[in-house]
Enzyme design. Structure first.
Site, PDB file in Angstrom:
ATOM      1  N   SER A  99      -7.117  17.549   9.360  1.00 33.32           N
ATOM      2  CA  SER A  99      -5.769  17.705   8.816  1.00 33.32           C
ATOM      3  C   SER A  99      -5.040  18.843   9.507  1.00 33.32           C
ATOM      4  O   SER A  99      -5.621  19.904   9.769  1.00 33.32           O
ATOM      5  CB  SER A  99      -5.835  18.004   7.315  1.00 33.32           C
ATOM      6  OG  SER A  99      -4.575  18.465   6.854  1.00 33.32           O
ATOM      7  N   TYR A 122       1.839  16.155  10.672  1.00 31.43           N
ATOM      8  CA  TYR A 122       3.114  15.825  10.032  1.00 31.43           C
ATOM      9  C   TYR A 122       4.198  16.232  11.018  1.00 31.43           C
ATOM     10  O   TYR A 122       4.089  17.288  11.647  1.00 31.43           O
ATOM     11  CB  TYR A 122       3.284  16.623   8.742  1.00 31.43           C
ATOM     12  CG  TYR A 122       2.339  16.253   7.631  1.00 31.43           C
ATOM     13  CD1 TYR A 122       2.546  15.098   6.884  1.00 31.43           C
ATOM     14  CD2 TYR A 122       1.261  17.065   7.301  1.00 31.43           C
ATOM     15  CE1 TYR A 122       1.686  14.762   5.843  1.00 31.43           C
ATOM     16  CE2 TYR A 122       0.407  16.737   6.264  1.00 31.43           C
ATOM     17  CZ  TYR A 122       0.620  15.589   5.538  1.00 31.43           C
ATOM     18  OH  TYR A 122      -0.221  15.256   4.509  1.00 31.43           O
ATOM     19  N   THR A 137       1.090  11.159   9.957  1.00 30.36           N
ATOM     20  CA  THR A 137       1.227  10.751   8.558  1.00 30.36           C
ATOM     21  C   THR A 137       2.705  10.632   8.200  1.00 30.36           C
ATOM     22  O   THR A 137       3.480  11.570   8.408  1.00 30.36           O
ATOM     23  CB  THR A 137       0.519  11.772   7.650  1.00 30.36           C
ATOM     24  OG1 THR A 137      -0.851  11.820   8.030  1.00 30.36           O
ATOM     25  CG2 THR A 137       0.624  11.370   6.183  1.00 30.36           C
ATOM     26  N   LYS A 154      -0.214   6.742   9.953  1.00 31.65           N
ATOM     27  CA  LYS A 154      -0.935   6.706   8.673  1.00 31.65           C
ATOM     28  C   LYS A 154       0.046   6.692   7.503  1.00 31.65           C
ATOM     29  O   LYS A 154       0.940   7.539   7.439  1.00 31.65           O
ATOM     30  CB  LYS A 154      -1.834   7.942   8.573  1.00 31.65           C
ATOM     31  CG  LYS A 154      -2.559   8.100   7.239  1.00 31.65           C
ATOM     32  CD  LYS A 154      -3.570   9.234   7.314  1.00 31.65           C
ATOM     33  CE  LYS A 154      -4.312   9.451   6.013  1.00 31.65           C
ATOM     34  NZ  LYS A 154      -3.559  10.229   5.031  1.00 31.65           N
ATOM     35  N   HIS A 173      -1.935   7.608   0.781  1.00 33.20           N
ATOM     36  CA  HIS A 173      -2.245   9.041   0.624  1.00 33.20           C
ATOM     37  C   HIS A 173      -3.125   9.270  -0.613  1.00 33.20           C
ATOM     38  O   HIS A 173      -3.029  10.290  -1.290  1.00 33.20           O
ATOM     39  CB  HIS A 173      -0.938   9.834   0.499  1.00 33.20           C
ATOM     40  CG  HIS A 173      -0.948  11.168   1.187  1.00 33.20           C
ATOM     41  ND1 HIS A 173      -0.243  11.428   2.337  1.00 33.20           N
ATOM     42  CD2 HIS A 173      -1.560  12.339   0.875  1.00 33.20           C
ATOM     43  CE1 HIS A 173      -0.422  12.697   2.698  1.00 33.20           C
ATOM     44  NE2 HIS A 173      -1.225  13.263   1.827  1.00 33.20           N
TER      45      HIS A 173
HETATM   46  C1  LIG Z   1      -6.982  17.166  -1.461  1.00 33.12           C
HETATM   47  C2  LIG Z   1      -6.378  16.180  -0.509  1.00 33.12           C
HETATM   48  C3  LIG Z   1      -5.627  16.637   0.551  1.00 33.12           C
HETATM   49  C4  LIG Z   1      -5.066  15.734   1.466  1.00 33.12           C
HETATM   50  N1  LIG Z   1      -4.404  16.220   2.547  1.00 33.12           N
HETATM   51  C5  LIG Z   1      -3.933  15.354   3.475  1.00 33.12           C
HETATM   52  C6  LIG Z   1      -3.342  15.834   4.668  1.00 33.12           C
HETATM   53  O1  LIG Z   1      -3.267  17.040   4.907  1.00 33.12           O
HETATM   54  N2  LIG Z   1      -2.870  14.918   5.556  1.00 33.12           N
HETATM   55  C7  LIG Z   1      -2.974  13.565   5.335  1.00 33.12           C
HETATM   56  O2  LIG Z   1      -2.542  12.764   6.154  1.00 33.12           O
HETATM   57  N3  LIG Z   1      -3.552  13.093   4.219  1.00 33.12           N
HETATM   58  C8  LIG Z   1      -4.041  13.939   3.296  1.00 33.12           C
HETATM   59  N4  LIG Z   1      -4.675  13.448   2.193  1.00 33.12           N
HETATM   60  C9  LIG Z   1      -4.831  11.984   2.029  1.00 33.12           C
HETATM   61  C10 LIG Z   1      -6.125  11.484   2.682  1.00 33.12           C
HETATM   62  O3  LIG Z   1      -6.053  11.514   4.076  1.00 33.12           O
HETATM   63  C11 LIG Z   1      -6.428  10.032   2.302  1.00 33.12           C
HETATM   64  O4  LIG Z   1      -5.313   9.217   2.604  1.00 33.12           O
HETATM   65  C12 LIG Z   1      -6.803   9.823   0.844  1.00 33.12           C
HETATM   66  O5  LIG Z   1      -7.513  10.931   0.342  1.00 33.12           O
HETATM   67  C13 LIG Z   1      -7.670   8.575   0.721  1.00 33.12           C
HETATM   68  O6  LIG Z   1      -7.975   8.310  -0.596  1.00 33.12           O
HETATM   69  P1  LIG Z   1      -9.373   8.712  -1.296  1.00 33.12           P
HETATM   70  O7  LIG Z   1      -9.260  10.178  -1.596  1.00 33.12           O
HETATM   71  O8  LIG Z   1      -9.366   7.864  -2.512  1.00 33.12           O
HETATM   72  O9  LIG Z   1     -10.487   8.391  -0.331  1.00 33.12           O
HETATM   73  C14 LIG Z   1      -5.243  14.339   1.272  1.00 33.12           C
HETATM   74  C15 LIG Z   1      -6.010  13.891   0.196  1.00 33.12           C
HETATM   75  C16 LIG Z   1      -6.581  14.783  -0.678  1.00 33.12           C
HETATM   76  C17 LIG Z   1      -7.417  14.250  -1.803  1.00 33.12           C
END
Ligand SMILES: Cc1cc2nc3c(=O)[nH]c(=O)nc-3n(C[C@H](O)[C@H](O)[C@H](O)COP(=O)(O)O)c2cc1C
Length: 350
Positions: free
Chosen positions: A103, A127, A153, A222, A246
């Site tokens: 990330s 981003y 993203t 994404k 997300h």
């Molecule tokens: C705590 C947390 C932080 C996240 N931060 C980002 C991020 O910085 N960039 C991003 O593209 N997605 C982020 N996501 C989304 C994840 O990449 C992903 O799409 C999502 O967690 C998938 O679902 P799942 O948690 O059910 O596996 C984040 C998700 C969580 C839970």
């Protein structure tokens, strides 16, 4: 331990504010739950008498061989969950032979993470910021550090409201943490404005620039859940898309990713890589995603549960456990090659 056991153990040991940030989603968290339920609604149609004495979970992603189709989804601020932060995640992912998508909101510099992840197994998420100079700088750094792809993203053009964070726990970036890939040199509390400061004016036309800034690295977009958007991304030069909402953290009641996957694969699967994330908790979920046409899956919260419980060991165990469950499910479904899972292995959802 399976993923559910890691979740329970992580909940028991994680600070309540950090847990709310990790577990929560947008609005009433309908999509958070639906992502998990949607995989369960699809039914497997196993084949028998197919000689499953040799099963391979290996496949290719972006043309490169990988040992497992289970990847680490980009998630922010691993320093909240373990003292070694993203370095522990990197070590665990490397030991599980899983690609790590870092990330941009990491609490560790992308260069330090690069040193801990083998070549070919690290991609950089970003981003696009209104200050394109900042975005260009991180693209150049990612290319110089040997990241193999950029994951852009696009599902966060405006600030969402996460009820648990705002009403119940007032989440903010802790003062002790820096975000060296997003805002080098900026300190909390000013950081939060930047974390939420993605460019709302972004369009498909910007995608070509991004790849160019990174010396032509492949770009995966994404946060796509529609056929027309997936087509427009690929027309604009994207190498692939990640079907994602997300993890239910942006637009509540968004379609579940298991359900959106089919139309995206039908639209662009023949000319682009389609990956998916959201709600993957079992090897059977991975198998269904592959059958529905995804090349690989990304796993978000479960990786952090592993990190919170046991650092690199926990990350390894979550990823290796999902891959092992996939291997078992493949055998029981009469399928030996993760790169060639037939579409008719899944029936219509209930
Ligand atoms: C705590 C947390 C932080 C996240 N931060 C980002 C991020 O910085 N960039 C991003 O593209 N997605 C982020 N996501 C989304 C994840 O990449 C992903 O799409 C999502 O967690 C998938 O679902 P799942 O948690 O059910 O596996 C984040 C998700 C969580 C839970």
């Amino acid at each position: 331990m399976d993923v559910a056991a890691f979740e329970a153990a992580a909940h028991a040991t994680t600070d309540a504010v950090a847990w709310a940030y990790l577990a929560g989603g947008a609005g009433d968290e309908v999509t958070v739950a639906d992502n998990v339920d949607a995989w369960r609604r699809w039914r497997l149609r196993p084949r028998v008498l197919r000689d499953v004495s040799a099963i391979s979970t290996a496949t290719t992603i972006l043309g490169a061989p990988v040992a497992t189709p289970v990847l680490v989804a980009p998630s922010a601020m691993h320093g909240l969950f373990h003292r070694d932060g993203e370095l522990a995640t990197a070590e665990g992912a490397a030991r599980a032979n899983a690609v790590y998508v870092l990330s941009q909101v990491a609490t560790t510099s992308l260069e330090d993470v690069a040193a801990a992840v083998p070549d070919g197994a690290r991609w950089m998420q970003l981003y696009v910021q209104a200050d394109r100079g900042m975005t260009r700088a991180v693209c150049e750094r990612a290319a110089a550090a040997g990241y193999g792809a950029l994951v852009v993203t696009v599902d966060s053009p405006v600030v969402t409201r996460r009820t648990r964070d705002i009403d119940r726990s007032s989440f903010g970036v802790p003062p002790s943490m820096a975000l060296p890939n997003l805002a080098p040199g900026v300190e909390a509390p000013d950081l939060f404005a930047i974390v939420e400061g993605y460019d709302p004016a972004l369009t498909f036309d910007d995608l070509a620039d991004i790849s160019g800034w990174a010396g032509g690295l492949p770009v995966l977009v994404k946060g796509v859940v529609r056929a027309d958007d997936a087509t427009a991304c690929v027309d604009a030069g994207a190498t692939g898309v990640v079907v994602s909402n997300h993890g239910g953290r942006q637009l509540d009641t968004c379609v579940a990713t298991a359900d959106a996957l089919v139309e995206v694969v039908d639209a662009v699967g023949a000319r682009a890589e389609v990956l998916v994330d959201g709600g993957i908790r079992r090897g059977v979920d991975v198998l269904k995603a592959l059958a529905l046409g995804a090349r690989a899956v990304l796993v978000g919260r479960p990786v952090i549960w592993g990190l919170a419980v046991a650092g690199a060991d926990g990350v390894h165990d979550v990823l290796a456990g999902l891959t092992e469950e996939l291997r078992t499910a493949m055998g029981l479904a009469g399928c030996t090659d993760a790169a060639a899972v037939p579409r008719d292995l899944v029936g219509p959802p209930r």
